[in-house]
Design an enzyme around this catalytic site. Structure first.
Site, PDB file in Angstrom:
ATOM      1  N   GLU A  92       2.941  -2.850   5.970  1.00  0.00           N
ATOM      2  CA  GLU A  92       2.823  -3.951   4.789  1.00  0.00           C
ATOM      3  C   GLU A  92       3.066  -5.215   5.322  1.00  0.00           C
ATOM      4  OE1 GLU A  92       7.083  -4.094   2.813  1.00  0.00           O
ATOM      5  OE2 GLU A  92       5.972  -2.440   2.167  1.00  0.00           O
ATOM      6  N   HIS A  93       3.361  -5.251   6.425  1.00  0.00           N
ATOM      7  CA  HIS A  93       3.949  -6.697   7.199  1.00  0.00           C
ATOM      8  C   HIS A  93       2.576  -7.372   7.740  1.00  0.00           C
ATOM      9  CE1 HIS A  93       7.983  -4.939   7.593  1.00  0.00           C
ATOM     10  NE2 HIS A  93       8.162  -5.505   6.577  1.00  0.00           N
ATOM     11  N   HIS A  94       1.666  -6.436   8.279  1.00  0.00           N
ATOM     12  CA  HIS A  94       0.410  -7.093   8.939  1.00  0.00           C
ATOM     13  C   HIS A  94      -0.861  -6.363   8.623  1.00  0.00           C
ATOM     14  CE1 HIS A  94       3.891  -7.074  11.863  1.00  0.00           C
ATOM     15  NE2 HIS A  94       3.431  -8.476  12.149  1.00  0.00           N
ATOM     16  N   CYS A 153       0.535  -2.807  14.918  1.00  0.00           N
ATOM     17  CA  CYS A 153       1.440  -3.988  14.928  1.00  0.00           C
ATOM     18  C   CYS A 153       2.299  -3.972  16.124  1.00  0.00           C
ATOM     19  CB  CYS A 153       1.970  -4.152  13.547  1.00  0.00           C
ATOM     20  SG  CYS A 153       3.244  -2.974  13.383  1.00  0.00           S
ATOM     21  N   HIS A 188       2.544   2.515  15.996  1.00  0.00           N
ATOM     22  CA  HIS A 188       1.943   1.177  15.036  1.00  0.00           C
ATOM     23  C   HIS A 188       1.288   0.148  15.829  1.00  0.00           C
ATOM     24  CE1 HIS A 188       5.338   2.113  12.055  1.00  0.00           C
ATOM     25  NE2 HIS A 188       5.658   3.061  12.998  1.00  0.00           N
ATOM     26  N   GLN A 233       7.571   2.829   7.828  1.00  0.00           N
ATOM     27  CA  GLN A 233       7.818   4.063   8.132  1.00  0.00           C
ATOM     28  C   GLN A 233       8.918   4.653   7.536  1.00  0.00           C
ATOM     29  OE1 GLN A 233       7.090   5.204  12.273  1.00  0.00           O
ATOM     30  NE2 GLN A 233       8.342   6.693  12.270  1.00  0.00           N
TER      31      GLN A 233
END
Length: 181
Positions: free
Chosen positions: A75-77, A145, A143, A115
């Site tokens: 959700e951050h990247h 990211c 990940h 996660q």
């Protein structure tokens, strides 16, 4: 879907591409369909997924479903993270159809995620739907990211756990963790 398609076309233009060039003509539609698939978990009730296949059974030893592949978006990247989920539960008079556990993993994975939260959501859902004697969830993931941007560490893996009930016993947890080797 149309709004997503328009947003992707606008994004292509903003990064300096021509959304009308032949190779990109269908890209906005393809990306919109991907986003719709990758976020389809919001439209599903994971507890109902499990409750749709509950069976009375006098079995009270751990049931382990391991190596459940998953793919999610950070959700951050909005970059993928992916890996395997291992789930164990100890029935208390009810068992669940084994295919429902991977389905629940997919429900949560197909939402914008971190996660750590996904690990807890899977455990909480199984607790709520089955009321077992205990639940154990282990998630191992890579990940993008972390691999494509930021620290750019290839092959780094993140492992998270959540457990309840009988799995508070470290000996039982170790037995279940060793079961996936």
């Amino acid at each position: 879907m149309e709004e997503l398609r328009e947003c992707v076309a606008r994004t292509l233009a903003l990064v300096g591409e021509d959304p009308a060039r032949p190779g990109l003509l269908k890209t906005p539609e393809r990306v919109a369909k991907c986003i719709e698939k990758f976020t389809s978990g919001y439209s599903m009730d994971p507890v109902q997924v499990l409750r749709s296949a509950l069976f009375d059974e006098d079995y009270s030893q751990p049931v382990v479903v391991r190596d459940i592949e998953f793919y999610s978006l950070c959700e951050h990247h909005l970059l993928p993270f992916f890996g395997k989920v291992h789930v164990a539960y100890i029935p208390d008079g009810k068992i669940v159809g084994l295919s429902k556990i991977p389905r629940v993993v997919d429900v949560f994975a197909r939402r914008l995620q971190v996660q750590e939260r996904m690990t807890c959501q899977i455990r909480q859902c199984i607790d709520e739907a089955l009321s077992p004697l205990g639940v154990f969830v282990k998630v191992e993931a890579q990940h993008l990211c972390m691999q494509m941007r930021g620290v750019e560490k290839q092959g780094a893996q993140t492992v998270t756990f959540d457990y309840s009930g009988a799995f508070s016993d470290p000996v039982l947890r170790r037995q279940v963790m060793d079961a996936d080797n």
